[in-house]
Design a protein around this motif. Structure first.
Motif, PDB file in Angstrom:
ATOM      1  N   MET A   1      27.155  31.049  34.629  1.00  3.67           N
ATOM      2  CA  MET A   1      28.367  31.092  34.393  1.00  3.67           C
ATOM      3  C   MET A   1      29.288  30.792  35.545  1.00  3.67           C
ATOM      4  O   MET A   1      28.776  30.278  36.757  1.00  3.67           O
ATOM      5  N   ARG A   2      30.388  30.484  35.162  1.00  2.00           N
ATOM      6  CA  ARG A   2      31.457  30.028  36.385  1.00  2.00           C
ATOM      7  C   ARG A   2      32.603  30.770  36.322  1.00  2.00           C
ATOM      8  O   ARG A   2      33.152  31.485  35.252  1.00  2.00           O
ATOM      9  N   PHE A   3      33.176  31.155  37.522  1.00  2.00           N
ATOM     10  CA  PHE A   3      34.254  32.036  37.631  1.00  2.00           C
ATOM     11  C   PHE A   3      35.271  31.480  38.286  1.00  2.00           C
ATOM     12  O   PHE A   3      35.028  30.778  39.397  1.00  2.00           O
ATOM     13  N   GLY A   4      36.416  31.879  38.011  1.00  2.00           N
ATOM     14  CA  GLY A   4      37.730  31.249  38.757  1.00  2.00           C
ATOM     15  C   GLY A   4      38.638  32.276  39.135  1.00  2.00           C
ATOM     16  O   GLY A   4      38.846  33.159  38.410  1.00  2.00           O
ATOM     17  N   ILE A   5      38.818  32.445  40.703  1.00  2.00           N
ATOM     18  CA  ILE A   5      39.831  33.520  41.059  1.00  2.00           C
ATOM     19  C   ILE A   5      40.782  32.850  41.828  1.00  2.00           C
ATOM     20  O   ILE A   5      41.898  33.378  42.189  1.00  2.00           O
ATOM     21  N   LEU A   6      40.759  31.492  42.083  1.00  2.00           N
ATOM     22  CA  LEU A   6      42.102  30.694  42.582  1.00  2.00           C
ATOM     23  C   LEU A   6      42.974  30.392  41.658  1.00  2.00           C
ATOM     24  O   LEU A   6      43.106  29.520  41.154  1.00  2.00           O
ATOM     25  N   GLY A   7      43.610  31.656  40.806  1.00  2.00           N
ATOM     26  CA  GLY A   7      44.533  31.521  39.969  1.00  2.00           C
ATOM     27  C   GLY A   7      44.107  32.644  39.154  1.00  2.00           C
ATOM     28  O   GLY A   7      43.451  33.527  39.382  1.00  2.00           O
ATOM     29  N   ARG A  27      39.642  43.050  35.101  1.00  2.00           N
ATOM     30  CA  ARG A  27      39.842  41.802  35.754  1.00  2.00           C
ATOM     31  C   ARG A  27      40.047  42.103  37.221  1.00  2.00           C
ATOM     32  O   ARG A  27      39.503  41.196  38.026  1.00  2.00           O
ATOM     33  N   ALA A  28      40.670  43.096  37.799  1.00  2.00           N
ATOM     34  CA  ALA A  28      40.716  43.194  39.183  1.00  2.00           C
ATOM     35  C   ALA A  28      39.390  43.765  39.621  1.00  2.00           C
ATOM     36  O   ALA A  28      39.072  43.414  40.860  1.00  2.00           O
ATOM     37  N   LEU A  29      38.624  44.423  39.041  1.00  2.00           N
ATOM     38  CA  LEU A  29      37.336  44.998  39.281  1.00  2.00           C
ATOM     39  C   LEU A  29      36.606  43.726  39.579  1.00  2.00           C
ATOM     40  O   LEU A  29      35.563  43.529  40.465  1.00  2.00           O
ATOM     41  N   LEU A  30      36.485  43.136  38.480  1.00  2.00           N
ATOM     42  CA  LEU A  30      35.372  41.737  38.559  1.00  2.00           C
ATOM     43  C   LEU A  30      36.048  40.877  39.730  1.00  2.00           C
ATOM     44  O   LEU A  30      35.120  40.169  40.593  1.00  2.00           O
ATOM     45  N   THR A  31      37.309  40.625  39.963  1.00  2.00           N
ATOM     46  CA  THR A  31      37.874  40.007  41.014  1.00  2.00           C
ATOM     47  C   THR A  31      37.361  40.292  42.072  1.00  2.00           C
ATOM     48  O   THR A  31      36.782  39.662  43.316  1.00  2.00           O
ATOM     49  N   LEU A  32      37.186  41.706  42.552  1.00  2.00           N
ATOM     50  CA  LEU A  32      36.760  42.100  43.690  1.00  2.00           C
ATOM     51  C   LEU A  32      35.329  42.004  44.059  1.00  2.00           C
ATOM     52  O   LEU A  32      34.934  41.826  45.022  1.00  2.00           O
ATOM     53  N   VAL A  96      31.767  30.732  41.841  1.00  2.00           N
ATOM     54  CA  VAL A  96      32.907  31.311  42.104  1.00  2.00           C
ATOM     55  C   VAL A  96      33.737  30.324  42.885  1.00  2.00           C
ATOM     56  O   VAL A  96      33.198  29.794  43.958  1.00  2.00           O
ATOM     57  N   ASP A  97      34.873  29.952  41.960  1.00  2.00           N
ATOM     58  CA  ASP A  97      35.540  28.662  42.613  1.00  2.00           C
ATOM     59  C   ASP A  97      35.993  28.900  44.085  1.00  2.00           C
ATOM     60  O   ASP A  97      36.193  27.982  44.932  1.00  2.00           O
ATOM     61  N   ALA A  98      36.340  30.273  44.550  1.00  2.00           N
ATOM     62  CA  ALA A  98      36.760  30.381  45.838  1.00  2.00           C
ATOM     63  C   ALA A  98      35.870  30.305  46.879  1.00  2.00           C
ATOM     64  O   ALA A  98      35.887  29.574  47.922  1.00  2.00           O
ATOM     65  N   HIS A  99      34.586  30.589  46.606  1.00  2.00           N
ATOM     66  CA  HIS A  99      33.337  30.185  47.647  1.00  2.00           C
ATOM     67  C   HIS A  99      32.977  28.808  47.675  1.00  2.00           C
ATOM     68  O   HIS A  99      32.639  28.158  48.624  1.00  2.00           O
ATOM     69  N   ARG A 100      33.083  28.093  46.366  1.00  2.00           N
ATOM     70  CA  ARG A 100      32.956  26.882  46.332  1.00  2.00           C
ATOM     71  C   ARG A 100      33.794  26.155  46.991  1.00  2.00           C
ATOM     72  O   ARG A 100      33.625  25.025  47.761  1.00  2.00           O
ATOM     73  N   PHE A 101      35.091  26.438  47.052  1.00  2.00           N
ATOM     74  CA  PHE A 101      36.203  25.861  47.669  1.00  2.00           C
ATOM     75  C   PHE A 101      35.987  25.966  49.239  1.00  2.00           C
ATOM     76  O   PHE A 101      36.155  24.986  49.723  1.00  2.00           O
ATOM     77  N   GLU A 102      35.532  27.021  49.529  1.00  2.00           N
ATOM     78  CA  GLU A 102      35.397  27.310  51.182  1.00  2.00           C
ATOM     79  C   GLU A 102      34.324  26.169  51.571  1.00  2.00           C
ATOM     80  O   GLU A 102      34.312  25.821  52.821  1.00  2.00           O
TER      81      GLU A 102
END
Length: 999
Positions: A1-7, A27-32, A96-102
């Motif tokens: 799966m792919r997850f996006g939290i940058l947005g 949604r908040a729980l999964l983001t955390l 996760v897009d945030a980790h991939r971005f970093e």
């Protein structure tokens, strides 16, 4: 799966099908959970993130229920596992897009640092394309993490622009840069990038206007000037060029050949952290290293040829980095300062000519590579450094074709229109293809034909080929070239060349005339320059080290060499004595520059006098001591000072008492406490009747040995009628009375000192008065006046390029701004102070800046970051007498942080530790701080008021505007009647300092 939290939260299966996790809470729980993908997240953190600081009853059960519902929605694609550490979403970080971005932005930054802009640009574009809107919108309370991601995003955008500019971009970047600047008007990097983009687009006038906008904005918002980097870019654009990117020697001739070596070095530097160019002397290792480094970003070039002692290598690197040693780093080891300066830097360090110091160079290189992950090293040496991971690049003689091209290129410089000649390949072959030999030979075409040149080479090399085969290659090849070139000089040129060998760091025309005993030597110097025996730049003549060594060996005898050394030392002794009074007045800037240009010669003169004439050596070390302190290089002279002190003995000759004390001060630097030597120097000073000829003895002795019980009458006798010395005494008295809780008297002292320093024009003195005067004004509640005083001080220290004093004034200014409520500007100031202190290797100043950042974070409600800053500040505090106050304030910061989080007993424990340590300080200000802190956790309003009164008594008055004190005072006043408050406060005023420490 792919997850996006940058947005907004976006979940998609492997085939791209979107998946709905549910309402706001899931949604908040999964983001955390995704912020720590594939790692356990504690239930406490999840609860705080979902419900804030006041969770409802049964929050633990509600969390478990939310996890169960979310697990069902994600099945069968992924799972959420429960464990003793909390809950973990089973998903690799890269999904996760945030980790991939970093990850992508880190790789892009690494490629950018390595100079691989073509690779950096697409990596950074891919990273930035992952953003779909503001980060973490589904977790309203995740402000700190969202801010961190936003900062990384801005850095990645700037890195991508940097790569685009390096790849030839320009005009198309201007709109984007203007938009970014409107959102970040204090970013000097963005201003610089916009200037470069406009310049690249053929709009130089607009680029210069941007600089003026930056200057005005920084002055209005921060009260600061543009950084040296932005100012240097402005100057480059004014001169019609591009920005200077590297600290590399400027080459005056075209680089020829070595294309394959350059390609290989560039490839190796992308992966290896230590690359060493090896080969015989004269093979062109230095020039090749410079050309290779010029293709990299952020480079520092360190020339080790003039360094004679391996222990001086850290100082050479610090000097090349532009790092000065501050007044309060006397006990800090130079290697530790170097590690502190480079621990967070990303740069290529070029260590040139390591062969004569190979073991020590290897040790320093290994230490840097092991401790500073962003540092890479490119070394040149005749042998390898022998370090694990080292990659060797042999630099052989030039093949025939590039050797001929080099000869023709250099020949055209002395004989315009020169074309290849049939004898040139043979000349290059006879010279073994060594670039230095080829360049010297080509220079001879000014007076010889190619045939004459070739004929002389054959005769000379045939003779020298019968020499000792065990000699180093430099003595079998370069010696032949130099000796042959030497024979082409007339006797007057040879004699001047011999005499010039006494200069270690080049010489001015005035110095040549005085030391070499020649009247009007200009013509002979010009001839030696034309024949490549000398280089001349900005009025200084410098001899290549190979030629200098040969010319020195050609001297008649040892007595002649000693006589030249005496003349050299005498000239530089006179220069130092002439400079001394100017370093304490309005002319200090040009005289500092003049002595800095001669620092190698001054060191050589001092070493010569230590061996030949200890009295003259003391006379030279005396006036140089203040120059060393202003330029921050005094620690380098410890060994010389110790040698001289041993030669002089336990007592100086009459008339040299001050010079003896200064020698002892230099011997103490970096050595820690030495009670016998300190007592001996105290005795010399006590017996000396003055007045001082070298009045900085007073301040340097206090800094080297710590505050001494002073006989004020004797100090005044030593100061005599010198306005500078009297002002200096007033500074010391000002600090003593301030620490003793007499602020009005302290202010009078600093005002007198400031007037005295203004009369002399000494910028250092004025700045060291304006800083405490600014803080005293702020303590009275006069913040505008405080900022005016501090801004004047900043103007002075920036002229001196003094990082320690600049960091101090910025930190004081930040404190004023923080207490006024301008937190953003205060943080910017603290960060600037931190950068300056870290770059200069000043651990106490680093700690103070980090403590200030902790205060800013805590007062803004960010206790987590505040605690990190305070803990880092404690780690940075140096183990010397200067660190007590900063340690106390950092402990108080941790206590206030614990109190803000509701941990009152923990806060009291921190405050008690601070109070106990404050007793060891040199005054009562730390005790006052501890008393105010203890008041915040006192068991009763009466006890809190007593402690506030004690603090006021210790400090000599109330502190106006400190938000922590204001809050405590308002709280206790609300609980007590005015009469009860006044009575308890008066009781505190009468308390002795010991009463606070007993708490």
């Amino acid at each position: 799966m792919r997850f996006g939290i940058l947005g907004p939260l976006d979940i998609r299966t492997d085939d791209g099908t979107p998946l709905d996790p549910g309402g706001p809470r899931p949604r908040a729980l999964l983001t955390l959970l995704l912020l720590d993908a594939d790692r356990a997240v504690s239930t406490q953190r999840l609860t705080d993130g979902l419900y804030g600081a006041e969770p409802p009853a049964g929050a633990a059960g509600a969390l478990q229920s939310q996890v169960s519902r979310l697990r069902r929605r994600l099945a069968p694609h992924t799972d959420i596992e429960a464990g003793p550490g909390g809950y973990r979403v089973v998903a690799p970080p890269d999904s996760v897009d945030a980790h991939r971005f970093e990850r992508l932005s880190r790789e892009g930054r690494a490629a950018l640092t390595a100079g691989d802009h073509a690779r950096a640009a697409p990596l950074l574009r891919e990273a930035l394309a992952l953003w779909r809107g503001p980060a973490l919108p589904d977790v309203p309370d995740a402000h700190a993490e969202a801010a961190r991601l936003d900062e990384l995003r801005l850095a990645a955008v700037q890195d991508r622009i940097e790569a685009d500019l390096a790849l030839g971009g320009g005009p198309e970047l201007v709109p984007e840069l203007r938009t970014l600047l409107s959102a970040h008007p204090l970013s000097e990097r963005l201003y610089g990038q916009l200037m470069r983009a406009l310049h690249a687009g053929g709009r130089p006038a607009e680029a210069l206007t941007v600089y003026e906008d930056a200057r005005r904005t920084l002055a209005d918002e921060l009260g600061t000037d543009p950084s040296p980097e932005l100012s240097a870019l402005h100057l480059e654009l004014l001169q019609g060029g591009g920005p200077e990117r590297h600290r590399l020697p400027v080459q005056l001739t075209r680089f020829v050949g070595r294309e394959s070596e350059l390609t290989r070095i560039a490839g190796l530097l992308a992966d290896a952290r230590l690359v060493t160019l090896t080969g015989p002397g004269g093979a062109g290792k230095t020039r090749l290293a410079i050309e290779a480094a010029d293709r990299q970003s952020d480079v520092c070039f360190v020339e080790l040829a003039p360094v004679t002692d391996g222990k001086q290598i850290p100082y050479a690197v610090l000097t090349a980095l532009g790092v000065r040693e501050g007044f309060r780093t006397a006990a800090t080891d130079s290697t530790d300062r170097l590690l502190a300066a480079l621990e967070d830097r990303k740069l290529l360090l070029v260590l040139d000519n390591c062969e004569h110091l190979v073991e020590e160079a290897a040790r320093i290189a290994a230490l840097l590579l092991g401790s500073c992950p962003g540092v890479r090293v490119l070394a040149t040496s005749r042998e390898s450094l022998g370090i694990t991971g080292e990659v060797l690049v042999p630099v052989p003689p030039l093949p025939q074709e590039p050797a001929v091209r080099l000869f023709v290129d250099r020949a055209r410089a002395v004989r315009p229109g020169f074309e290849a000649h049939a004898r040139v390949p043979g000349i290059c072959a006879a010279l073994d293809g060594l670039p230095l030999a080829i360049e010297l030979a080509a220079a001879r075409l000014r007076t010889l034909t190619p045939d004459e040149l070739a004929d002389r080479l054959d005769d000379r090399f045939r003779l020298l080929s019968r020499g000792d085969r065990s000699k180093a290659p430099r003595h079998r090849t370069l010696r032949a070239v130099v000796e042959w070139s030497w024979d082409l000089l007339d006797e007057e040129e040879r004699e001047l060349a011999r005499r010039l060998t006494v200069f270690s760091g080049g010489a001015t025309l005035e110095a040549v005339e005085a030391v070499c005993g020649l009247s009007y030597p200009e013509d002979v110097l010009a001839s030696l320059v034309e024949k490549s025996f000398l280089e001349v730049s900005e009025g200084r003549y410098r001899m290549l080290e190979t030629i200098r060594a040969f010319a020195a060996e050609d001297a008649e005898d040892a007595r002649d060499a000693e006589d030249r050394g005496d003349a050299h030392a005498g000239y530089f002794l006179r220069l130092a004595e002439e400079a001394d009074p100017h370093l304490r007045g309005g002319g200090q800037l040009p005289w500092l520059a003049r002595l800095a240009a001669e620092h190698v010669n001054l060191d050589a003169a001092l070493s010569h006098l230590v061996r030949r004439d200890t009295d003259s050596a003391l006379r030279l070390m005396g006036p140089l001591s203040w120059f060393w302190r202003l330029r921050g290089v005094h620690g380098e002279r410890v060994a010389t000072a110790r040698e001289l002190l041993a030669a002089v003995g336990d007592a100086p000759r009459p008339g040299l008492e001050e010079e003896y004390v200064l020698c002892a001060i230099n011997a103490l630097s970096g050595a820690g406490g030495e009670p016998e030597l300190i007592a001996r120097v105290d005795a010399v000073l006590h017996a000396y009747q003055g007045p001082l000829r070298l009045p900085y003895v007073l301040v340097l002795w206090a800094v080297a040995a710590g505050p001494r019980p002073a006989d004020e009458a004797h100090a005044l006798t030593l100061a005599g009628d010198s306005p500078w010395a009297r002002a200096l005494l007033d500074v010391g008295l000002g600090f003593r009375t301030q620490y003793a809780g007499r602020p009005l008297e302290a202010e009078e002292c600093f005002d007198r000192a400031l007037a005295g320093f203004r009369a002399t024009g000494d910028r250092w003195g004025m700045a060291n008065c304006l800083d405490p005067l600014g803080m005293l004004a702020h303590t009275r509640g006069e913040s505008e006046r405080a900022l005016e005083l501090l801004d004047e001080g900043l103007a002075h220290v920036r002229e001196l390029a003094a990082p320690e004093e600049t960091a101090d004034l910025l930190r004081t200014r930040a404190t004023v701004l923080l207490h006024r409520g301008d937190t953003a500007a205060a943080v910017a100031h603290f960060e600037q102070a931190l950068t300056l202190a870290r770059g200069a290797g000043l651990p106490d100043k680093v700690a103070a800046a980090r403590r200030g950042l902790g205060d800013a974070a805590r007062l803004s409600g960010d206790t987590a970051h505040a605690r990190v800053h305070y803990e880092n500040a404690l780690q940075d505090c140096a183990a010397n007498w200067f660190s007590v106050g900063e340690t106390v304030r950092s402990l108080i910061g941790l206590g206030r942080t614990a109190a803000a989080e509701g941990h009152t007993e923990e806060a009291r424990d921190w405050f008690r530790q601070a109070a106990e340590l404050a007793v060891e300080g040199w005054g009562d200000l730390e005790l006052a701080d501890a008393a105010e802190a203890l008041a915040s956790t006192a068991d009763s309003a009466e006890r809190a008021t007593v402690l506030l009164g004690a603090a006021a008594g210790l400090r000599g008055g109330r502190v106006e505007g400190d938000p922590d004190v204001v809050r405590i005072e308002a709280d206790v006043r609300a609980k007590l009647s005015p009469e009860a408050y006044d009575q308890a406060f008066e009781q505190g005023l009468r308390l002795r300092s010991a009463a606070v420490s007993e708490r």
